[in-house]
Motif scaffolding. Structure first.
Motif, short mmCIF file in Angstrom:
data_model
loop_
_atom_site.label_atom_id
_atom_site.label_comp_id
_atom_site.label_asym_id
_atom_site.label_seq_id
_atom_site.Cartn_x
_atom_site.Cartn_y
_atom_site.Cartn_z
N TYR A 169 4.59 -47.79 -50.43
CA TYR A 169 4.10 -48.53 -49.26
C TYR A 169 2.74 -47.99 -48.85
O TYR A 169 2.62 -46.88 -48.34
CB TYR A 169 5.09 -48.42 -48.10
CG TYR A 169 4.66 -49.23 -46.89
CD1 TYR A 169 4.60 -50.62 -46.96
CD2 TYR A 169 4.29 -48.60 -45.70
CE1 TYR A 169 4.21 -51.37 -45.87
CE2 TYR A 169 3.90 -49.35 -44.60
CZ TYR A 169 3.85 -50.73 -44.69
OH TYR A 169 3.44 -51.48 -43.62
N GLU A 170 1.69 -48.77 -49.11
CA GLU A 170 0.32 -48.43 -48.74
C GLU A 170 -0.02 -47.00 -49.19
O GLU A 170 -0.51 -46.18 -48.42
CB GLU A 170 0.11 -48.61 -47.24
CG GLU A 170 0.33 -50.05 -46.79
CD GLU A 170 0.04 -50.30 -45.32
OE1 GLU A 170 -0.23 -49.32 -44.58
OE2 GLU A 170 0.08 -51.47 -44.90
N PHE A 173 5.94 -57.65 -49.86
CA PHE A 173 6.17 -56.29 -50.35
C PHE A 173 7.51 -56.23 -51.05
O PHE A 173 8.51 -56.77 -50.56
CB PHE A 173 6.13 -55.30 -49.19
CG PHE A 173 6.21 -53.86 -49.62
CD1 PHE A 173 5.19 -53.27 -50.35
CD2 PHE A 173 7.32 -53.09 -49.29
CE1 PHE A 173 5.27 -51.94 -50.76
CE2 PHE A 173 7.41 -51.76 -49.68
CZ PHE A 173 6.38 -51.18 -50.42
N THR A 190 1.12 -61.90 -47.31
CA THR A 190 1.36 -60.74 -48.17
C THR A 190 2.85 -60.44 -48.22
O THR A 190 3.54 -60.50 -47.20
CB THR A 190 0.60 -59.52 -47.63
OG1 THR A 190 -0.81 -59.78 -47.71
CG2 THR A 190 0.90 -58.27 -48.43
N ASP A 195 3.98 -60.31 -44.42
CA ASP A 195 2.99 -59.69 -43.57
C ASP A 195 1.68 -60.48 -43.63
O ASP A 195 1.49 -61.32 -44.51
CB ASP A 195 2.76 -58.25 -44.06
CG ASP A 195 2.50 -57.25 -42.95
OD1 ASP A 195 2.04 -57.67 -41.89
OD2 ASP A 195 2.78 -56.07 -43.15
N TYR A 250 1.90 -54.38 -52.62
CA TYR A 250 1.65 -55.69 -52.04
C TYR A 250 1.27 -56.70 -53.13
O TYR A 250 0.57 -56.38 -54.09
CB TYR A 250 0.48 -55.63 -51.05
CG TYR A 250 0.80 -55.00 -49.72
CD1 TYR A 250 2.03 -55.18 -49.09
CD2 TYR A 250 -0.16 -54.24 -49.05
CE1 TYR A 250 2.30 -54.63 -47.87
CE2 TYR A 250 0.09 -53.69 -47.81
CZ TYR A 250 1.33 -53.87 -47.22
OH TYR A 250 1.58 -53.33 -45.99
N GLN A 251 1.73 -57.94 -52.94
CA GLN A 251 1.26 -59.10 -53.67
C GLN A 251 1.14 -60.23 -52.65
O GLN A 251 1.67 -60.13 -51.55
CB GLN A 251 2.23 -59.47 -54.80
CG GLN A 251 2.38 -58.35 -55.83
CD GLN A 251 3.47 -58.64 -56.85
OE1 GLN A 251 3.25 -59.31 -57.84
NE2 GLN A 251 4.67 -58.13 -56.59
N SER A 252 0.47 -61.30 -53.01
CA SER A 252 0.19 -62.36 -52.04
C SER A 252 0.65 -63.71 -52.53
O SER A 252 0.59 -63.99 -53.74
CB SER A 252 -1.30 -62.40 -51.70
OG SER A 252 -1.70 -61.19 -51.10
N ASP A 308 8.09 -60.77 -52.47
CA ASP A 308 8.25 -60.56 -51.04
C ASP A 308 9.71 -60.24 -50.69
O ASP A 308 10.21 -60.60 -49.63
CB ASP A 308 7.78 -61.78 -50.26
CG ASP A 308 8.55 -63.06 -50.60
OD1 ASP A 308 9.41 -63.01 -51.51
OD2 ASP A 308 8.30 -64.09 -49.97
N ALA A 329 -3.36 -57.44 -51.69
CA ALA A 329 -3.04 -58.07 -50.42
C ALA A 329 -4.20 -58.98 -50.00
O ALA A 329 -5.22 -58.51 -49.49
CB ALA A 329 -2.79 -57.01 -49.35
N SER A 363 -6.42 -53.37 -52.20
CA SER A 363 -5.41 -52.87 -53.13
C SER A 363 -5.32 -51.36 -53.02
O SER A 363 -6.33 -50.66 -52.89
CB SER A 363 -5.77 -53.26 -54.56
OG SER A 363 -4.79 -52.79 -55.47
#
Length: 353
Positions: free
Chosen positions: A144-145, A68, A66, A50, A73-75, A45, A108, A138
């Motif tokens: 980014y996304e 970044f 979430t 997020d 993304y990872q959680s 992060d 995410a 995912s």
């Protein structure tokens, strides 16, 4: 469930019970800000946080969120005893170098199935066949996304909630959907009701300046999902309205016989929290105005106030959300010129305000 229970604008409830005008005005969770050039590797992060999901477990509050890091993304999980001061426990959905396939870039996590859907109950987790179940999405490419995301499930059977096991394949995809969701799938939440699972999700079109709307899929086993033929169940408004580009990130709870969807709307300038209501989970009516608007210039949520997690505790309503403003010197994390953090608003003043 029948459409005879649809809510019309003539009998819309007063929004006052769900409004949270008192903002904490400071972050409760931020990105680490650890740069890749430091002696330590960047944390998951490092650039921002997020999508909060707050729940009660083993006599304290947890937040699934979430992070970044510039790749994907990872959680992770954080814990709190008072809902205002949070300590990070670490990542639970990590990027796994050895993992191949659709979710190798990251995951995410956005929702864990709960025991009760009621806003009046503490949001405790429910074990199904001895396991807790989390829904995540995912993206296939780094960045980014980047690329069209799909939706998967992960499970955990330990009470520390730190070891989650992802299913190998997505359980829901844009690939067999309609044009309004052909650009990929975003946040999902899963409600168990009447022997079925209702998964609300937002999805986007393939246009460069895309549209996001909210759909519904129904399952009896969590693995096989059938789209509701009336999708999208929550659509963007007419041009010029505050939510005429996005109606995204559903957060579904029940208040008495009424279902509430705390979503966010976007007009390509500001994301703001909205509210829709339903009697049957299928037919929804939106309030015409934002429930929680973006803040004034310079405030923590000057750009966006969005991505809700809402609960009641000790008679007080808490509305957690992702706040975004332009990055300022001293902010702990910088995500492409933005400070993206998690904060909270309430229906009662905070002691620090």
């Amino acid at each position: 469930m029948s459409s005879q229970y649809m809510i019309s604008r003539d009998n819309m409830p007063d929004s006052h019970p769900y409004e949270t005008p008192y903002r904490y005005n400071r972050p409760i969770l931020t990105g680490s800000g650890l740069p890749s050039s430091s002696d330590e590797p960047p944390t998951f992060d490092s650039l921002g946080v997020d999508i909060p999901f707050v729940f009660w477990h083993q006599d304290r509050f947890y937040m699934l969120y979430t992070g970044f890091d510039g790749i994907g993304y990872q959680s992770g999980l954080a814990v709190s005893s008072d809902l205002l001061h949070w300590n990070k426990l670490g990542p639970v959905l990590k990027r796994e170098q050895e993992r191949q396939g659709w979710d190798k870039v990251g995951a995410a996590g956005t929702w864990i199935i709960r025991e009760s859907n009621s806003l009046d109950d503490l949001p405790k987790l429910k074990k199904i066949d001895g396991k807790y179940w989390m829904v995540y999405h995912s993206y296939p490419q780094e960045g980014y996304e980047a690329g069209p995301a799909q939706i998967g499930l992960a499970w955990c059977d330990s009470e520390d909630l730190m070891q989650w096991h992802r299913l190998q394949e997505p359980v829901f995809s844009w690939q067999n959907g309609a044009a309004w969701e052909a650009g990929g799938l975003y946040k999902a939440c899963i409600i168990e009701e009447g022997g079925s699972y209702y998964m609300f999700y937002n999805a986007k079109t393939t246009h460069e300046r895309w549209i996001e709307q909210t759909g519904l899929a129904i399952s009896t086993d969590l693995l096989h999902w059938k789209r509701y033929p009336g999708n999208p169940v929550l659509s963007v408004s007419s041009p010029g309205k505050w939510d005429h580009k996005f109606v995204s990130d559903p957060f579904i709870v029940r208040d008495g016989s009424r279902w509430l969807n705390f979503f966010f709307g976007y007009d390509y300038q500001h994301a703001q929290e909205g509210l829709a209501v339903s009697e049957d989970l299928l037919h929804w009516t939106k309030f015409s105005h934002p429930l929680l608007s973006n803040g004034t210039p310079g405030s923590l949520d000057a750009t966006h106030a969005h991505k809700a997690s809402v609960l009641k505790y000790q008679g007080r309503l808490y509305h957690f959300y992702c706040a975004v403003r332009p990055w300022q010197p001293g902010d702990p994390a910088n995500m492409n010129g933005e400070f993206r953090t998690i904060t909270v608003a309430s229906d009662c003043p905070f002691d620090n305000n």
